[in-house]
Enzyme design. Sequence first.
Site, PDB file in Angstrom:
ATOM      1  N   ASN A  12       0.805  -1.218   0.000  1.00  0.00           N
ATOM      2  CA  ASN A  12       0.000   0.000   0.000  1.00  0.00           C
ATOM      3  C   ASN A  12       0.841   1.273   0.000  1.00  0.00           C
ATOM      4  O   ASN A  12       0.329   2.351  -0.263  1.00  0.00           O
ATOM      5  CB  ASN A  12      -0.901  -0.048   1.263  1.00  0.00           C
ATOM      6  CG  ASN A  12      -1.601   1.239   1.536  1.00  0.00           C
ATOM      7  OD1 ASN A  12      -2.542   1.600   0.835  1.00  0.00           O
ATOM      8  ND2 ASN A  12      -1.139   1.985   2.542  1.00  0.00           N
ATOM      9  N   HIS A  13       2.162   1.151   0.259  1.00  0.00           N
ATOM     10  CA  HIS A  13       2.981   2.353   0.402  1.00  0.00           C
ATOM     11  C   HIS A  13       3.188   3.051  -0.950  1.00  0.00           C
ATOM     12  O   HIS A  13       3.168   2.417  -1.992  1.00  0.00           O
ATOM     13  CB  HIS A  13       4.344   1.990   1.005  1.00  0.00           C
ATOM     14  CG  HIS A  13       5.130   1.061   0.124  1.00  0.00           C
ATOM     15  ND1 HIS A  13       4.836  -0.281   0.040  1.00  0.00           N
ATOM     16  CD2 HIS A  13       6.162   1.277  -0.732  1.00  0.00           C
ATOM     17  CE1 HIS A  13       5.678  -0.848  -0.819  1.00  0.00           C
ATOM     18  NE2 HIS A  13       6.482   0.077  -1.299  1.00  0.00           N
TER      19      HIS A  13
ATOM     20  N   SER B 211      -4.680   2.964  -8.462  1.00  0.00           N
ATOM     21  CA  SER B 211      -5.540   4.151  -8.548  1.00  0.00           C
ATOM     22  C   SER B 211      -6.323   4.121  -9.855  1.00  0.00           C
ATOM     23  O   SER B 211      -5.853   3.574 -10.861  1.00  0.00           O
ATOM     24  CB  SER B 211      -4.654   5.399  -8.511  1.00  0.00           C
ATOM     25  OG  SER B 211      -5.392   6.515  -8.933  1.00  0.00           O
TER      26      SER B 211
ATOM     27  N   TYR C 205       3.529   9.553 -11.160  1.00  0.00           N
ATOM     28  CA  TYR C 205       2.742   8.688 -10.272  1.00  0.00           C
ATOM     29  C   TYR C 205       1.859   7.741 -11.089  1.00  0.00           C
ATOM     30  O   TYR C 205       1.820   6.530 -10.852  1.00  0.00           O
ATOM     31  CB  TYR C 205       1.889   9.586  -9.375  1.00  0.00           C
ATOM     32  CG  TYR C 205       0.814   8.900  -8.571  1.00  0.00           C
ATOM     33  CD1 TYR C 205       1.133   8.204  -7.415  1.00  0.00           C
ATOM     34  CD2 TYR C 205      -0.532   8.979  -8.949  1.00  0.00           C
ATOM     35  CE1 TYR C 205       0.141   7.598  -6.657  1.00  0.00           C
ATOM     36  CE2 TYR C 205      -1.530   8.373  -8.201  1.00  0.00           C
ATOM     37  CZ  TYR C 205      -1.183   7.679  -7.060  1.00  0.00           C
ATOM     38  OH  TYR C 205      -2.165   7.074  -6.308  1.00  0.00           O
TER      39      TYR C 205
ATOM     40  N   LYS D 281       1.651   3.518 -11.322  1.00  0.00           N
ATOM     41  CA  LYS D 281       0.427   2.747 -11.016  1.00  0.00           C
ATOM     42  C   LYS D 281       0.057   1.843 -12.199  1.00  0.00           C
ATOM     43  O   LYS D 281      -0.416   0.720 -11.997  1.00  0.00           O
ATOM     44  CB  LYS D 281      -0.730   3.685 -10.664  1.00  0.00           C
ATOM     45  CG  LYS D 281      -0.572   4.385  -9.312  1.00  0.00           C
ATOM     46  CD  LYS D 281      -0.568   3.406  -8.138  1.00  0.00           C
ATOM     47  CE  LYS D 281      -0.526   4.080  -6.784  1.00  0.00           C
ATOM     48  NZ  LYS D 281      -0.279   3.161  -5.664  1.00  0.00           N
TER      49      LYS D 281
ATOM     50  N   ILE E 222      -9.674   9.642  -2.338  1.00  0.00           N
ATOM     51  CA  ILE E 222      -9.961   9.300  -0.938  1.00  0.00           C
ATOM     52  C   ILE E 222      -9.343  10.379  -0.043  1.00  0.00           C
ATOM     53  O   ILE E 222      -8.200  10.802  -0.280  1.00  0.00           O
ATOM     54  CB  ILE E 222      -9.328   7.924  -0.563  1.00  0.00           C
ATOM     55  CG1 ILE E 222      -9.556   6.872  -1.649  1.00  0.00           C
ATOM     56  CG2 ILE E 222      -9.821   7.447   0.805  1.00  0.00           C
ATOM     57  CD1 ILE E 222     -10.967   6.474  -1.894  1.00  0.00           C
TER      58      ILE E 222
ATOM     59  N   THR F   4      -7.221  11.636   2.434  1.00  0.00           N
ATOM     60  CA  THR F   4      -6.078  11.348   3.313  1.00  0.00           C
ATOM     61  C   THR F   4      -5.167  12.575   3.274  1.00  0.00           C
ATOM     62  O   THR F   4      -5.357  13.469   2.442  1.00  0.00           O
ATOM     63  CB  THR F   4      -5.268  10.122   2.837  1.00  0.00           C
ATOM     64  OG1 THR F   4      -4.708  10.421   1.557  1.00  0.00           O
ATOM     65  CG2 THR F   4      -6.119   8.872   2.750  1.00  0.00           C
TER      66      THR F   4
HETATM   67  N1  LIG Z   1      -5.796   9.023  -1.209  1.00  0.00           N
HETATM   68  C1  LIG Z   1      -6.173   8.872  -2.469  1.00  0.00           C
HETATM   69  O1  LIG Z   1      -6.952   9.673  -3.017  1.00  0.00           O
HETATM   70  C2  LIG Z   1      -5.672   7.701  -3.261  1.00  0.00           C
HETATM   71  C3  LIG Z   1      -6.200   7.494  -4.540  1.00  0.00           C
HETATM   72  C4  LIG Z   1      -5.757   6.416  -5.292  1.00  0.00           C
HETATM   73  C5  LIG Z   1      -4.800   5.558  -4.774  1.00  0.00           C
HETATM   74  N2  LIG Z   1      -4.284   5.787  -3.540  1.00  0.00           N
HETATM   75  C6  LIG Z   1      -3.252   4.872  -3.041  1.00  0.00           C
HETATM   76  O2  LIG Z   1      -3.519   4.488  -1.722  1.00  0.00           O
HETATM   77  C7  LIG Z   1      -2.291   4.164  -1.077  1.00  0.00           C
HETATM   78  C8  LIG Z   1      -2.238   4.846   0.293  1.00  0.00           C
HETATM   79  O3  LIG Z   1      -2.274   6.253   0.103  1.00  0.00           O
HETATM   80  P1  LIG Z   1      -2.834   7.283   1.196  1.00  0.00           P
HETATM   81  O4  LIG Z   1      -3.713   8.226   0.492  1.00  0.00           O
HETATM   82  O5  LIG Z   1      -3.331   6.543   2.367  1.00  0.00           O
HETATM   83  O6  LIG Z   1      -1.512   8.111   1.535  1.00  0.00           O
HETATM   84  P2  LIG Z   1      -0.668   8.296   2.866  1.00  0.00           P
HETATM   85  O7  LIG Z   1      -1.532   8.543   4.040  1.00  0.00           O
HETATM   86  O8  LIG Z   1       0.370   9.331   2.536  1.00  0.00           O
HETATM   87  O9  LIG Z   1       0.032   6.879   3.051  1.00  0.00           O
HETATM   88  C9  LIG Z   1       1.223   6.551   2.410  1.00  0.00           C
HETATM   89  C10 LIG Z   1       1.955   5.585   3.304  1.00  0.00           C
HETATM   90  O10 LIG Z   1       3.160   5.181   2.656  1.00  0.00           O
HETATM   91  C11 LIG Z   1       4.245   5.407   3.558  1.00  0.00           C
HETATM   92  N3  LIG Z   1       5.437   5.747   2.774  1.00  0.00           N
HETATM   93  C12 LIG Z   1       5.649   6.851   2.028  1.00  0.00           C
HETATM   94  N4  LIG Z   1       6.866   6.816   1.468  1.00  0.00           N
HETATM   95  C13 LIG Z   1       7.443   5.675   1.892  1.00  0.00           C
HETATM   96  C14 LIG Z   1       8.720   5.075   1.694  1.00  0.00           C
HETATM   97  N5  LIG Z   1       9.652   5.658   0.933  1.00  0.00           N
HETATM   98  N6  LIG Z   1       8.967   3.874   2.281  1.00  0.00           N
HETATM   99  C15 LIG Z   1       8.047   3.273   3.053  1.00  0.00           C
HETATM  100  N7  LIG Z   1       6.820   3.783   3.287  1.00  0.00           N
HETATM  101  C16 LIG Z   1       6.535   4.977   2.723  1.00  0.00           C
HETATM  102  C17 LIG Z   1       3.805   6.549   4.451  1.00  0.00           C
HETATM  103  O11 LIG Z   1       4.418   6.533   5.713  1.00  0.00           O
HETATM  104  P3  LIG Z   1       5.770   7.314   6.094  1.00  0.00           P
HETATM  105  O12 LIG Z   1       5.653   8.700   5.575  1.00  0.00           O
HETATM  106  O13 LIG Z   1       5.795   7.216   7.590  1.00  0.00           O
HETATM  107  O14 LIG Z   1       6.878   6.535   5.471  1.00  0.00           O
HETATM  108  C18 LIG Z   1       2.332   6.201   4.639  1.00  0.00           C
HETATM  109  O15 LIG Z   1       2.181   5.246   5.667  1.00  0.00           O
HETATM  110  C19 LIG Z   1      -1.176   4.580  -2.036  1.00  0.00           C
HETATM  111  O16 LIG Z   1      -0.702   3.452  -2.731  1.00  0.00           O
HETATM  112  C20 LIG Z   1      -1.881   5.520  -3.003  1.00  0.00           C
HETATM  113  O17 LIG Z   1      -1.290   5.551  -4.279  1.00  0.00           O
HETATM  114  C21 LIG Z   1      -4.699   6.834  -2.761  1.00  0.00           C
END
Ligand SMILES: NC(=O)c1ccc[n+]([C@@H]2O[C@H](COP(=O)([O-])OP(=O)(O)OC[C@H]3O[C@@H](n4cnc5c(N)ncnc54)[C@H](OP(=O)(O)O)[C@@H]3O)[C@@H](O)[C@H]2O)c1
Length: 288
Positions: free
Chosen positions: A118-119, A169, A182, A186, A217, A219
């Site tokens: 998920n990261h 995504s 990005y 994906k 979403i 976040t």
């Molecule tokens: N939110 C949306 O609208 C949306 C839409 C489509 C897809 N997604 C996908 O959903 C997933 C989660 O996203 P989110 O929105 O929940 O974002 P988020 O809250 O920023 O979560 C990202 C996570 O990845 C970790 N991370 C970031 N860089 C990293 C690294 N270099 N190594 C290890 N861990 C790392 C972050 O923790 P640390 O900073 O502590 O490392 C955090 O726990 C992602 O794959 C994203 O592409 C999100």
Amino acid sequence: MWKSLFGGLVVLLAVYLALFGRKKQYNPDDVKGLRVVVTGGSSGIGEQIAYKFASMGAKLHVSARRESKLIDVTAHAKDVGAQEAHYFVASLSSYINASLLIQDAMQKLGGIDVLILNHFTSPYVGFYRHEAKDIEQLFMTNMLTHAHLASAAMETLKENKGRIAATSSAVAFFGSPYTIPYTTTKCALVGFFQSLDHELTINKTDVSVSLVHLGYIGTKSSSVIQDKIKHKPASKVECAAEMVRGIMMREREVYFPASVSWVPLFQALFPDYISNQVQQTYRDNAFS
Ligand SMILES: NC(=O)c1ccc[n+]([C@@H]2O[C@H](COP(=O)([O-])OP(=O)(O)OC[C@H]3O[C@@H](n4cnc5c(N)ncnc54)[C@H](OP(=O)(O)O)[C@@H]3O)[C@@H](O)[C@H]2O)c1
């Protein structure tokens, strides 16, 4: 004419979904004791996935770079019902760290039943700078470590008839302006895990792969586009609940919000309409 045809199709689909679209549900008891690894578990969707599994008595292993956040997440996971909750601090920007993560999870949990990839690293948002390096820099964290983690955990996943999930995504369906690096990672992620799923199925491994296609979403990381986009974000808690349902049911494709599931069909039928919608997602002059 296209608009009324499109509207008619939406109504037909809505009626069909209302009649036949009830989603299959899992038995929460099946989650008890499952050994679940969640990358990117320190915030956002990953954090909520951890709590959802925890609430049903899973054994958790969460990872990310921020230790203070992981300490909070594991403490809360225990409060809401996790049998065990461990964390691993690492930047998933190298194969070595990805290997160490799986070793750590194996040591602490004794095996892996569910691997949730998920990261991602926060992308540059704005017009493409015509620097292929911007894309290359994201590939290790957003795609290659996912592939490596799945490979490193494959033996234990096969032994345990496990589940893999990768968070993608909706932008991988139709492309997206302003997030080209990005979006590119994906698309690669989808290609890899769909193909891996075929091979695991052909080889009768009993390991399932769920590709999760998400819309917008709410976040912290998505808040950077909040004032640039015309839509409202969906709930991360509901998103995590739907992901857990899809993963537990071993569904190949999981969509959230549900409207994302219509995109591939509409894109095939009305590609120009979808392109137009994508280009109108952002407010005028959002990046000028
Ligand atoms: N939110 C949306 O609208 C949306 C839409 C489509 C897809 N997604 C996908 O959903 C997933 C989660 O996203 P989110 O929105 O929940 O974002 P988020 O809250 O920023 O979560 C990202 C996570 O990845 C970790 N991370 C970031 N860089 C990293 C690294 N270099 N190594 C290890 N861990 C790392 C972050 O923790 P640390 O900073 O502590 O490392 C955090 O726990 C992602 O794959 C994203 O592409 C999100």
